[in-house]
Write a protein that holds these residues in place. Structure first.
Motif, PDB file in Angstrom:
ATOM      1  N   THR A  34       0.817  -1.216   0.000  1.00  0.00           N
ATOM      2  CA  THR A  34       0.000   0.000   0.000  1.00  0.00           C
ATOM      3  C   THR A  34       0.849   1.264   0.000  1.00  0.00           C
ATOM      4  O   THR A  34       0.375   2.322  -0.395  1.00  0.00           O
ATOM      5  CB  THR A  34      -0.945   0.038   1.219  1.00  0.00           C
ATOM      6  N   GLU A  35       2.091   1.129   0.457  1.00  0.00           N
ATOM      7  CA  GLU A  35       3.008   2.268   0.440  1.00  0.00           C
ATOM      8  C   GLU A  35       4.315   1.855  -0.205  1.00  0.00           C
ATOM      9  O   GLU A  35       4.822   0.772   0.021  1.00  0.00           O
ATOM     10  CB  GLU A  35       3.295   2.752   1.870  1.00  0.00           C
ATOM     11  N   ARG A  36       4.831   2.765  -1.030  1.00  0.00           N
ATOM     12  CA  ARG A  36       6.130   2.562  -1.679  1.00  0.00           C
ATOM     13  C   ARG A  36       6.984   3.782  -1.409  1.00  0.00           C
ATOM     14  O   ARG A  36       6.485   4.892  -1.325  1.00  0.00           O
ATOM     15  CB  ARG A  36       5.958   2.375  -3.184  1.00  0.00           C
ATOM     16  N   ARG A  37       8.267   3.534  -1.289  1.00  0.00           N
ATOM     17  CA  ARG A  37       9.195   4.652  -1.075  1.00  0.00           C
ATOM     18  C   ARG A  37      10.557   4.299  -1.646  1.00  0.00           C
ATOM     19  O   ARG A  37      10.838   3.144  -1.944  1.00  0.00           O
ATOM     20  CB  ARG A  37       9.280   5.013   0.391  1.00  0.00           C
ATOM     21  N   LEU A  38      11.397   5.320  -1.773  1.00  0.00           N
ATOM     22  CA  LEU A  38      12.774   5.129  -2.233  1.00  0.00           C
ATOM     23  C   LEU A  38      13.697   5.128  -1.023  1.00  0.00           C
ATOM     24  O   LEU A  38      13.562   5.964  -0.128  1.00  0.00           O
ATOM     25  CB  LEU A  38      13.197   6.252  -3.174  1.00  0.00           C
ATOM     26  N   ILE A  39      14.630   4.204  -1.038  1.00  0.00           N
ATOM     27  CA  ILE A  39      15.681   4.170  -0.025  1.00  0.00           C
ATOM     28  C   ILE A  39      16.993   4.297  -0.788  1.00  0.00           C
ATOM     29  O   ILE A  39      17.236   3.560  -1.735  1.00  0.00           O
ATOM     30  CB  ILE A  39      15.655   2.854   0.766  1.00  0.00           C
ATOM     31  N   GLY A  40      17.817   5.255  -0.371  1.00  0.00           N
ATOM     32  CA  GLY A  40      19.066   5.430  -1.090  1.00  0.00           C
ATOM     33  C   GLY A  40      19.894   6.552  -0.527  1.00  0.00           C
ATOM     34  O   GLY A  40      19.783   6.906   0.641  1.00  0.00           O
ATOM     35  N   LEU A  41      20.705   7.128  -1.403  1.00  0.00           N
ATOM     36  CA  LEU A  41      21.591   8.200  -0.980  1.00  0.00           C
ATOM     37  C   LEU A  41      21.729   9.217  -2.093  1.00  0.00           C
ATOM     38  O   LEU A  41      21.448   8.945  -3.259  1.00  0.00           O
ATOM     39  CB  LEU A  41      22.968   7.645  -0.592  1.00  0.00           C
ATOM     40  N   SER A  42      22.171  10.387  -1.709  1.00  0.00           N
ATOM     41  CA  SER A  42      22.491  11.418  -2.693  1.00  0.00           C
ATOM     42  C   SER A  42      23.799  12.078  -2.268  1.00  0.00           C
ATOM     43  O   SER A  42      24.134  12.109  -1.090  1.00  0.00           O
ATOM     44  CB  SER A  42      21.367  12.450  -2.813  1.00  0.00           C
ATOM     45  N   GLN A  43      24.528  12.567  -3.263  1.00  0.00           N
ATOM     46  CA  GLN A  43      25.832  13.175  -2.998  1.00  0.00           C
ATOM     47  C   GLN A  43      26.018  14.366  -3.919  1.00  0.00           C
ATOM     48  O   GLN A  43      25.666  14.319  -5.102  1.00  0.00           O
ATOM     49  CB  GLN A  43      26.925  12.141  -3.240  1.00  0.00           C
ATOM     50  N   ASP A  44      26.609  15.421  -3.387  1.00  0.00           N
ATOM     51  CA  ASP A  44      26.943  16.603  -4.180  1.00  0.00           C
ATOM     52  C   ASP A  44      28.174  16.272  -5.020  1.00  0.00           C
ATOM     53  O   ASP A  44      29.233  15.945  -4.489  1.00  0.00           O
ATOM     54  CB  ASP A  44      27.227  17.785  -3.252  1.00  0.00           C
ATOM     55  N   ILE A  45      28.036  16.347  -6.340  1.00  0.00           N
ATOM     56  CA  ILE A  45      29.153  16.052  -7.252  1.00  0.00           C
ATOM     57  C   ILE A  45      29.530  17.284  -8.073  1.00  0.00           C
ATOM     58  O   ILE A  45      30.115  17.168  -9.146  1.00  0.00           O
ATOM     59  CB  ILE A  45      28.807  14.866  -8.180  1.00  0.00           C
ATOM     60  N   THR A  46      29.228  18.453  -7.552  1.00  0.00           N
ATOM     61  CA  THR A  46      29.497  19.698  -8.274  1.00  0.00           C
ATOM     62  C   THR A  46      30.971  19.825  -8.642  1.00  0.00           C
ATOM     63  O   THR A  46      31.293  20.160  -9.785  1.00  0.00           O
ATOM     64  CB  THR A  46      29.043  20.904  -7.446  1.00  0.00           C
ATOM     65  N   ALA A  47      31.865  19.544  -7.726  1.00  0.00           N
ATOM     66  CA  ALA A  47      33.304  19.689  -8.007  1.00  0.00           C
ATOM     67  C   ALA A  47      33.715  18.770  -9.151  1.00  0.00           C
ATOM     68  O   ALA A  47      34.484  19.179 -10.036  1.00  0.00           O
ATOM     69  CB  ALA A  47      34.126  19.400  -6.754  1.00  0.00           C
ATOM     70  N   ARG A  48      33.216  17.541  -9.150  1.00  0.00           N
ATOM     71  CA  ARG A  48      33.556  16.609 -10.232  1.00  0.00           C
ATOM     72  C   ARG A  48      33.040  17.117 -11.571  1.00  0.00           C
ATOM     73  O   ARG A  48      33.738  17.100 -12.577  1.00  0.00           O
ATOM     74  CB  ARG A  48      32.963  15.224  -9.948  1.00  0.00           C
ATOM     75  N   LYS A  49      31.798  17.605 -11.591  1.00  0.00           N
ATOM     76  CA  LYS A  49      31.215  18.128 -12.834  1.00  0.00           C
ATOM     77  C   LYS A  49      31.996  19.328 -13.336  1.00  0.00           C
ATOM     78  O   LYS A  49      32.213  19.480 -14.541  1.00  0.00           O
ATOM     79  CB  LYS A  49      29.742  18.491 -12.630  1.00  0.00           C
ATOM     80  N   GLU A  50      32.423  20.193 -12.437  1.00  0.00           N
ATOM     81  CA  GLU A  50      33.218  21.360 -12.843  1.00  0.00           C
ATOM     82  C   GLU A  50      34.548  20.926 -13.453  1.00  0.00           C
ATOM     83  O   GLU A  50      34.980  21.483 -14.463  1.00  0.00           O
ATOM     84  CB  GLU A  50      33.429  22.296 -11.660  1.00  0.00           C
ATOM     85  N   ARG A  51      35.198  19.914 -12.859  1.00  0.00           N
ATOM     86  CA  ARG A  51      36.448  19.398 -13.429  1.00  0.00           C
ATOM     87  C   ARG A  51      36.207  18.808 -14.814  1.00  0.00           C
ATOM     88  O   ARG A  51      36.996  19.019 -15.737  1.00  0.00           O
ATOM     89  CB  ARG A  51      37.068  18.337 -12.517  1.00  0.00           C
TER      90      ARG A  51
END
Length: 93
Positions: free
Chosen positions: A50-67
């Motif tokens: 009856t209920e669904r959800r996401l379990i996970g993680l998130s990370q800031d990758i701004t420095a990698r994208k800039e490189r």
């Protein structure tokens, strides 16, 4: 806006299929610069589905994208320099 729609659709698909999710996207909080985020998650449901959800993680990758962007610009500049150098070579006698 384009990231929001794309990521929102991927989240809906992941929840519907109880699948896995991995996306890179931009966020802006209105106060600062755009930040790049990577999010990885899996959808789970409770025992009666009856209920669904996401379990996970998130990370800031701004420095990698800039490189990565700096590297791409440097490679493009290098290609243009090689092209110009080739165009100005002295003709063979």
């Amino acid at each position: 806006a384009e990231d929001r729609e794309r990521v929102g659709e991927r989240i809906r698909e992941t929840l519907a299929k109880l699948g896995r999710f991995s996306e890179e996207f931009r966020v802006r909080d209105g106060r600062g610069p755009v930040r790049w985020i990577i999010a990885k998650a899996m959808a789970v449901a409770d025992s009666d589905d009856t209920e669904r959800r996401l379990i996970g993680l998130s990370q800031d990758i701004t420095a990698r994208k800039e490189r990565e962007q700096q590297q791409a610009r440097a490679e493009a500049l290098g290609a243009r320099v090689r092209l110009v150098k080739g165009a100005y070579r002295e003709p063979a006698s």
